[in-house]
Design an enzyme around this catalytic site. Structure first.
Site, mmCIF file in Angstrom:
data_model
loop_
_atom_site.group_PDB
_atom_site.id
_atom_site.type_symbol
_atom_site.label_atom_id
_atom_site.label_comp_id
_atom_site.label_asym_id
_atom_site.label_seq_id
_atom_site.Cartn_x
_atom_site.Cartn_y
_atom_site.Cartn_z
ATOM 1 N N HIS A 77 0.844 -1.200 0.000
ATOM 2 C CA HIS A 77 0.000 0.000 0.000
ATOM 3 C C HIS A 77 0.875 1.244 0.000
ATOM 4 C CE1 HIS A 77 -4.203 -1.581 1.284
ATOM 5 N NE2 HIS A 77 -3.654 -2.305 0.324
ATOM 6 N N TYR A 205 -9.048 5.636 7.670
ATOM 7 C CA TYR A 205 -9.214 5.973 9.095
ATOM 8 C C TYR A 205 -10.216 7.119 9.145
ATOM 9 C CZ TYR A 205 -4.803 3.510 10.234
ATOM 10 O OH TYR A 205 -3.810 2.574 10.406
ATOM 11 N N PRO A 297 -3.826 0.546 18.855
ATOM 12 C CA PRO A 297 -3.613 0.062 17.484
ATOM 13 C C PRO A 297 -3.764 1.134 16.408
ATOM 14 C CG PRO A 297 -5.689 -0.784 18.373
ATOM 15 C CD PRO A 297 -5.001 -0.085 19.492
ATOM 16 N N LYS A 301 1.415 0.123 15.100
ATOM 17 C CA LYS A 301 2.836 0.035 15.451
ATOM 18 C C LYS A 301 3.238 -1.179 16.296
ATOM 19 C CE LYS A 301 4.273 3.705 13.432
ATOM 20 N NZ LYS A 301 4.523 3.360 12.065
ATOM 21 N N TYR A 390 4.193 6.954 9.755
ATOM 22 C CA TYR A 390 3.344 5.780 9.494
ATOM 23 C C TYR A 390 4.156 4.650 8.862
ATOM 24 C CZ TYR A 390 -0.894 3.113 8.672
ATOM 25 O OH TYR A 390 -1.854 2.127 8.709
HETATM 26 P P1 RFL Z 1 2.080 -11.509 21.548
HETATM 27 O O1 RFL Z 1 1.675 -11.594 20.127
HETATM 28 O O2 RFL Z 1 1.042 -11.169 22.544
HETATM 29 O O3 RFL Z 1 2.777 -12.885 21.928
HETATM 30 C C1 RFL Z 1 3.118 -13.196 23.263
HETATM 31 C C2 RFL Z 1 3.179 -14.710 23.395
HETATM 32 O O4 RFL Z 1 3.554 -15.045 24.723
HETATM 33 C C3 RFL Z 1 2.707 -16.092 25.203
HETATM 34 N N1 RFL Z 1 2.655 -16.012 26.669
HETATM 35 C C4 RFL Z 1 3.381 -16.815 27.483
HETATM 36 N N2 RFL Z 1 4.242 -17.804 27.219
HETATM 37 C C5 RFL Z 1 4.816 -18.438 28.282
HETATM 38 N N3 RFL Z 1 4.520 -18.135 29.582
HETATM 39 C C6 RFL Z 1 3.669 -17.135 29.877
HETATM 40 N N4 RFL Z 1 3.408 -16.827 31.169
HETATM 41 C C7 RFL Z 1 3.062 -16.425 28.810
HETATM 42 N N5 RFL Z 1 2.157 -15.413 28.750
HETATM 43 C C8 RFL Z 1 1.930 -15.179 27.441
HETATM 44 C C9 RFL Z 1 1.373 -15.818 24.531
HETATM 45 O O5 RFL Z 1 0.556 -16.979 24.470
HETATM 46 C C10 RFL Z 1 1.817 -15.347 23.154
HETATM 47 O O6 RFL Z 1 1.929 -16.405 22.230
HETATM 48 O O7 RFL Z 1 3.274 -10.443 21.741
HETATM 49 P P2 RFL Z 1 4.478 -10.055 20.759
HETATM 50 O O8 RFL Z 1 5.143 -11.270 20.203
HETATM 51 O O9 RFL Z 1 5.267 -9.035 21.494
HETATM 52 O O10 RFL Z 1 3.763 -9.350 19.492
HETATM 53 C C11 RFL Z 1 3.078 -8.141 19.659
HETATM 54 C C12 RFL Z 1 1.908 -8.044 18.664
HETATM 55 O O11 RFL Z 1 1.138 -9.225 18.760
HETATM 56 C C13 RFL Z 1 1.039 -6.812 18.924
HETATM 57 O O12 RFL Z 1 1.839 -5.693 19.245
HETATM 58 C C14 RFL Z 1 0.172 -6.435 17.703
HETATM 59 O O13 RFL Z 1 -0.768 -7.425 17.423
HETATM 60 C C15 RFL Z 1 -0.530 -5.100 17.946
HETATM 61 N N6 RFL Z 1 -1.471 -4.741 16.859
HETATM 62 C C16 RFL Z 1 -1.003 -4.182 15.688
HETATM 63 N N7 RFL Z 1 0.316 -4.000 15.491
HETATM 64 C C17 RFL Z 1 0.764 -3.512 14.288
HETATM 65 O O14 RFL Z 1 1.990 -3.329 14.136
HETATM 66 N N8 RFL Z 1 -0.080 -3.212 13.242
HETATM 67 C C18 RFL Z 1 -1.413 -3.364 13.369
HETATM 68 O O15 RFL Z 1 -2.121 -3.136 12.396
HETATM 69 C C19 RFL Z 1 -1.937 -3.841 14.629
HETATM 70 N N9 RFL Z 1 -3.251 -4.026 14.809
HETATM 71 C C20 RFL Z 1 -2.851 -4.939 17.032
HETATM 72 C C21 RFL Z 1 -3.725 -4.564 15.964
HETATM 73 C C22 RFL Z 1 -3.369 -5.512 18.196
HETATM 74 C C23 RFL Z 1 -4.724 -5.696 18.311
HETATM 75 N N10 RFL Z 1 -5.201 -6.277 19.507
HETATM 76 C C24 RFL Z 1 -6.177 -7.277 19.578
HETATM 77 C C25 RFL Z 1 -4.496 -6.029 20.740
HETATM 78 C C26 RFL Z 1 -5.077 -4.729 16.079
HETATM 79 C C27 RFL Z 1 -5.598 -5.259 17.262
HETATM 80 C C28 RFL Z 1 -7.085 -5.353 17.339
HETATM 81 C C1 PHB Z 2 -5.814 -4.163 10.845
HETATM 82 O O1 PHB Z 2 -5.876 -4.394 9.619
HETATM 83 O O2 PHB Z 2 -6.145 -5.001 11.680
HETATM 84 C C2 PHB Z 2 -5.342 -2.835 11.294
HETATM 85 C C3 PHB Z 2 -4.909 -1.896 10.369
HETATM 86 C C4 PHB Z 2 -4.477 -0.657 10.799
HETATM 87 C C5 PHB Z 2 -4.480 -0.358 12.138
HETATM 88 C C6 PHB Z 2 -4.896 -1.284 13.072
HETATM 89 C C7 PHB Z 2 -5.339 -2.534 12.647
HETATM 90 O O3 PHB Z 2 -4.076 0.883 12.542
#
Ligand code: RFL
Ligand code: PHB
Length: 395
Positions: A77, A205, A297, A301, A390
């Site tokens: 994109h 957005y 989110p 980032k 971004y």
């Molecule tokens: P994770 O993915 O939470 O993985 C952590 C892992 O640790 C395990 N765990 C344990 N293992 C052993 N012992 C314990 N006591 C433990 N406790 C937990 C868990 O089961 C898991 O497997 O963290 P990590 O690896 O640091 O990754 C971070 C990302 O997952 C997170 O920052 C992103 O998903 C955030 N996020 C977004 N980030 C972006 O860069 N671009 C996006 O578009 C974006 N959209 C989002 C998002 C997060 C969202 N939610 C639901 C919070 C959209 C949403 C809706």
């Molecule tokens: C997503 O596609 O899940 C998404 C995209 C952009 C954001 C957050 C989540 O800022």
């Protein structure tokens, strides 16, 4: 996993994107690691989360041999759109800063990471409960855990906490040494996956006087949409009909009239907060990803910070094993935090500009939001500043 190792160089707690990518990067440097993960692979793959990979993150994944499927199936994109007041402003990343982002679901990236882990024979111990860390200051550390009723001990040189926002490893940094910084936001995001074509070719957005909305996607037949909800909302408060109605009402009519709806196939309610713990290390323990910081989110980032943290850490560990020098590891926390705060600032700025803030002098805040959006519409410099943040800094 047949045989659980008793000794490794780097013990990684948590096998999400941060932990899995770190294990893969270390493997490429000839450094052994073991991942100790609480959940099953299936459970980790079922968490629908991020969708936006920054330009620099995409380059890191490619140079680590993880770019093939991302480049084939992801979408490059070259811009995003901001909607307000019935208008759309395009932030032209390519024209403004010569970079792009890749739309590629976190679940797809996690599949690629599992494949790399298996190809490298990197031990991943799943369903490991009651993880505890021992002797973090000294020559050696140990990680203990319970698996299928048996307690195991894994001796290691270093422990990396990649256990996410609800993990346990950060609690091992003595409270007297940690400073936490937090901002909670008085609303949630309600997100759905819809088996329908995306409403637009790029992300939108939307700022609306009743609240925020976001149109994103996973592929040509799968859309991802979010709307702002109230702080105490639960999933039951958001049946599909209500979700679609609110989403449509917050988009410019030129967009909403194209929206194709269907019964949703996944729904989540997620609170928004900014949170950072400093420092990101103590003795032989290093934290990476959501275990050390959480951003709302809105700026997309979180996953990208997990990637940049482990890139810095893998380099520092490689240097330590190659030369014996601790300089890189000693500087890890400061290096990572400098990037983390840039992302915290950007995510806070986008969140503040795009959401309805209930309760507080809203008329005043609303005028400021509209003025900020007008400024972006009018000024190429303002758009360039947003584009630069971004797409993310180089790695
Ligand atoms: P994770 O993915 O939470 O993985 C952590 C892992 O640790 C395990 N765990 C344990 N293992 C052993 N012992 C314990 N006591 C433990 N406790 C937990 C868990 O089961 C898991 O497997 O963290 P990590 O690896 O640091 O990754 C971070 C990302 O997952 C997170 O920052 C992103 O998903 C955030 N996020 C977004 N980030 C972006 O860069 N671009 C996006 O578009 C974006 N959209 C989002 C998002 C997060 C969202 N939610 C639901 C919070 C959209 C949403 C809706
Ligand atoms: C997503 O596609 O899940 C998404 C995209 C952009 C954001 C957050 C989540 O800022």
């Amino acid at each position: 996993m047949s045989q659980i190792p008793e000794r490794t160089q780097v013990a990684i707690v948590g096998g999400g994107p941060a932990g899995s990518l770190l294990a893969h990067l270390l493997h490429r440097e000839g450094i052994e690691s073991v991942i100790v993960e609480l959940r099953t692979r299936q459970h980790v793959l079922e968490r629908v989360r991020a969708g936006v990979i920054e330009h620099g993150s995409a380059e890191v994944l490619r140079s680590a041999g993880l770019g093939k499927r991302m480049d084939e199936e992801g979408f490059m994109h070259e811009g995003v759109n901001l909607a307000f007041d019935g208008r759309l402003i395009r932030i032209d990343f390519m024209g403004l800063v010569g970079k792009y982002v890749v739309i590629y679901g976190q679940t797809e990236l996690q599949k690629d990471l599992y494949q790399a882990i298996d190809a490298g024979d990197i031990p991943l111990v799943d369903e490991a409960e009651e993880v505890e860390l021992h002797e973090l200051v000294g020559d050696r550390s140990t990680v203990t855990f319970l698996r299928q009723g048996r307690r195991h001990a894994l001796e290691c040189d270093f422990v990396v906490g990649c256990d996410g926002a609800h993990g346990v490893t950060r609690e091992y940094i003595p409270t007297s040494l940690v400073q936490s910084f937090e901002r909670t936001y008085p609303f949630v995001w309600v997100g759905v996956l819809s088996p329908t074509p995306p409403v637009a070719d790029e992300l939108i957005y939307a700022n609306h006087e009743t609240g925020f909305a976001l149109c994103s996607m996973r592929n040509r037949q799968l859309s991802r949409y979010y709307v702002q909800g109230s702080a105490d909302d639960r999933i039951e408060d958001w049946p599909d009909d209500r979700f679609w109605e609110v989403l449509k009402s917050r988009l410019p009519s030129t967009v909403s009239e194209r929206l194709v709806t269907a019964p949703t196939i996944e729904k989540l309610v997620t609170p928004l907060r900014s949170w950072v713990a400093e420092p990101m290390s103590f003795g032989r323990l290093f934290l990476a990803g959501d275990a050390a910081h959480v951003v709302p989110p809105t700026g997309a980032k979180g996953l990208n910070l997990a990637i940049s943290d482990v890139v810095y850490l893998a380099e520092a560990l490689a240097d330590r094993y190659r030369t014996g020098s601790m300089t890189g590891l000693d500087g890890y926390s400061a290096t990572a935090l400098s990037r983390v705060w840039r992302a915290v600032r950007f995510s806070w700025w986008m969140t503040t500009m795009m959401h309805y803030f209930p309760g507080i002098a809203h008329d005043f805040e609303r005028r400021l939001q509209l003025s900020e959006l007008e400024y972006l519409a009018a000024s190429e410099n303002a758009r360039r500043t947003m584009a630069e943040s971004y797409v993310g800094p180089s790695l």
